[in-house]
Design an enzyme around this catalytic site. Structure first.
Site, PDB file in Angstrom:
ATOM      1  N   ASP A  30       0.842  -1.193   0.000  1.00 30.61           N
ATOM      2  CA  ASP A  30       0.000   0.000   0.000  1.00 30.61           C
ATOM      3  C   ASP A  30       0.881   1.248   0.000  1.00 30.61           C
ATOM      4  O   ASP A  30       1.887   1.318   0.710  1.00 30.61           O
ATOM      5  CB  ASP A  30      -0.924   0.000   1.217  1.00 30.61           C
ATOM      6  CG  ASP A  30      -2.077   0.962   1.063  1.00 30.61           C
ATOM      7  OD1 ASP A  30      -3.219   0.500   0.923  1.00 30.61           O
ATOM      8  OD2 ASP A  30      -1.841   2.195   1.064  1.00 30.61           O
ATOM      9  N   HIS A  46     -11.287  -6.868 -13.255  1.00 29.15           N
ATOM     10  CA  HIS A  46     -11.897  -5.728 -12.572  1.00 29.15           C
ATOM     11  C   HIS A  46     -13.272  -6.099 -12.047  1.00 29.15           C
ATOM     12  O   HIS A  46     -14.129  -6.579 -12.783  1.00 29.15           O
ATOM     13  CB  HIS A  46     -12.019  -4.522 -13.512  1.00 29.15           C
ATOM     14  CG  HIS A  46     -12.643  -3.335 -12.833  1.00 29.15           C
ATOM     15  ND1 HIS A  46     -11.888  -2.418 -12.132  1.00 29.15           N
ATOM     16  CD2 HIS A  46     -13.928  -2.960 -12.697  1.00 29.15           C
ATOM     17  CE1 HIS A  46     -12.699  -1.510 -11.610  1.00 29.15           C
ATOM     18  NE2 HIS A  46     -13.944  -1.821 -11.939  1.00 29.15           N
ATOM     19  N   HIS A 100     -10.478  -5.083  -3.343  1.00 30.54           N
ATOM     20  CA  HIS A 100      -9.169  -5.331  -2.752  1.00 30.54           C
ATOM     21  C   HIS A 100      -9.316  -5.736  -1.295  1.00 30.54           C
ATOM     22  O   HIS A 100     -10.266  -5.355  -0.617  1.00 30.54           O
ATOM     23  CB  HIS A 100      -8.264  -4.100  -2.875  1.00 30.54           C
ATOM     24  CG  HIS A 100      -8.867  -2.840  -2.363  1.00 30.54           C
ATOM     25  ND1 HIS A 100      -9.785  -2.113  -3.088  1.00 30.54           N
ATOM     26  CD2 HIS A 100      -8.693  -2.167  -1.208  1.00 30.54           C
ATOM     27  CE1 HIS A 100     -10.143  -1.044  -2.388  1.00 30.54           C
ATOM     28  NE2 HIS A 100      -9.496  -1.055  -1.235  1.00 30.54           N
ATOM     29  N   HIS A 102      -7.131  -5.758   2.303  1.00 29.65           N
ATOM     30  CA  HIS A 102      -5.964  -5.243   3.025  1.00 29.65           C
ATOM     31  C   HIS A 102      -5.450  -6.313   3.986  1.00 29.65           C
ATOM     32  O   HIS A 102      -6.233  -6.913   4.732  1.00 29.65           O
ATOM     33  CB  HIS A 102      -6.334  -4.016   3.859  1.00 29.65           C
ATOM     34  CG  HIS A 102      -6.828  -2.842   3.080  1.00 29.65           C
ATOM     35  ND1 HIS A 102      -6.010  -1.830   2.640  1.00 29.65           N
ATOM     36  CD2 HIS A 102      -8.083  -2.503   2.669  1.00 29.65           C
ATOM     37  CE1 HIS A 102      -6.730  -0.912   2.004  1.00 29.65           C
ATOM     38  NE2 HIS A 102      -7.987  -1.305   2.011  1.00 29.65           N
TER      39      HIS A 102
HETATM   40  P1  5GP Z   1      -9.685   1.573   0.345  1.00 32.43           P
HETATM   41  O1  5GP Z   1      -9.716   2.855   1.106  1.00 32.43           O
HETATM   42  O2  5GP Z   1     -10.417   1.699  -0.981  1.00 32.43           O
HETATM   43  O3  5GP Z   1     -10.122   0.365   1.122  1.00 32.43           O
HETATM   44  O4  5GP Z   1      -8.160   1.277   0.035  1.00 32.43           O
HETATM   45  C1  5GP Z   1      -7.480   1.775  -1.054  1.00 32.43           C
HETATM   46  C2  5GP Z   1      -6.030   1.687  -0.718  1.00 32.43           C
HETATM   47  O5  5GP Z   1      -5.279   1.844  -1.910  1.00 32.43           O
HETATM   48  C3  5GP Z   1      -5.548   2.769   0.244  1.00 32.43           C
HETATM   49  O6  5GP Z   1      -5.007   2.152   1.399  1.00 32.43           O
HETATM   50  C4  5GP Z   1      -4.513   3.542  -0.556  1.00 32.43           C
HETATM   51  O7  5GP Z   1      -3.405   3.951   0.225  1.00 32.43           O
HETATM   52  C5  5GP Z   1      -4.122   2.551  -1.634  1.00 32.43           C
HETATM   53  N1  5GP Z   1      -3.700   3.181  -2.876  1.00 32.43           N
HETATM   54  C6  5GP Z   1      -4.370   4.135  -3.567  1.00 32.43           C
HETATM   55  N2  5GP Z   1      -3.690   4.465  -4.677  1.00 32.43           N
HETATM   56  C7  5GP Z   1      -2.576   3.690  -4.698  1.00 32.43           C
HETATM   57  C8  5GP Z   1      -1.484   3.569  -5.613  1.00 32.43           C
HETATM   58  O8  5GP Z   1      -1.395   4.241  -6.636  1.00 32.43           O
HETATM   59  N3  5GP Z   1      -0.514   2.672  -5.293  1.00 32.43           N
HETATM   60  C9  5GP Z   1      -0.585   1.898  -4.168  1.00 32.43           C
HETATM   61  N4  5GP Z   1       0.425   1.052  -3.954  1.00 32.43           N
HETATM   62  N5  5GP Z   1      -1.606   1.972  -3.295  1.00 32.43           N
HETATM   63  C10 5GP Z   1      -2.590   2.860  -3.545  1.00 32.43           C
HETATM   64 ZN    ZN Z   2      -9.896  -2.091 -11.889  1.00 31.35          ZN
END
Ligand code: 5GP
Ligand code: ZN
Length: 114
Positions: A30, A46, A100, A102
């Site tokens: 992340d 996707h 996704h 985590h």
């Molecule tokens: P969500 O908030 O949708 O559950 O998690 C999205 C996650 O994607 C966040 O923890 C954010 O830091 C990560 N993220 C967003 N854009 C990027 C990116 O361009 N590269 C990486 N490695 N992580 C990303």
């Molecule tokens: Zn996608």
């Protein structure tokens, strides 16, 4: 999908630090880690969220969860423990609309979930 950040990571348009890759899944670090180890596991296809993943005919959701568990072991998190989260939709504060999971660990995490 054209304007999806995670699809761009899959096809290499956006760089990432990959931890694992196969024909169905990708795991990468992340960009804004919330724990010493913070890995994001995504399907290569996707789909928006866990609901869409669970609705598939195949066992992709089970496969991804198995992969998360394997990565937890590979990353040395199994002994002390770890956290697995998927955010879904507005109330879940999902910010990237490509499903996704985590994987967080490497330190004592906050007891609060929300
Ligand atoms: P969500 O908030 O949708 O559950 O998690 C999205 C996650 O994607 C966040 O923890 C954010 O830091 C990560 N993220 C967003 N854009 C990027 C990116 O361009 N590269 C990486 N490695 N992580 C990303
Ligand atoms: Zn996608």
């Amino acid at each position: 999908m054209d304007d999806c950040i995670f699809c761009k990571i899959i096809d290499g348009q956006i760089p990432s630090t990959k931890v694992y890759e196969d024909d169905r899944a990708l795991a990468f670090l992340d960009i804004n880690p919330q724990a010493p180890t913070h890995i994001v596991v995504i399907p290569k296809a996707h789909m928006r969220n866990i609901l869409e993943c669970a609705a598939r005919e195949d066992d992709l959701l089970g496969y991804l969860m198995g992969l998360v568990a394997q990565l937890a072991k590979d990353q040395g998190l199994a002994d002390k423990g770890f956290r697995v989260i998927t955010n879904c939709g507005e109330h879940g504060a999902q910010s990237v609309e490509h499903f996704h999971i985590h994987l967080l660990g490497g330190a004592q995490l906050n007891g609060k979930m929300g």
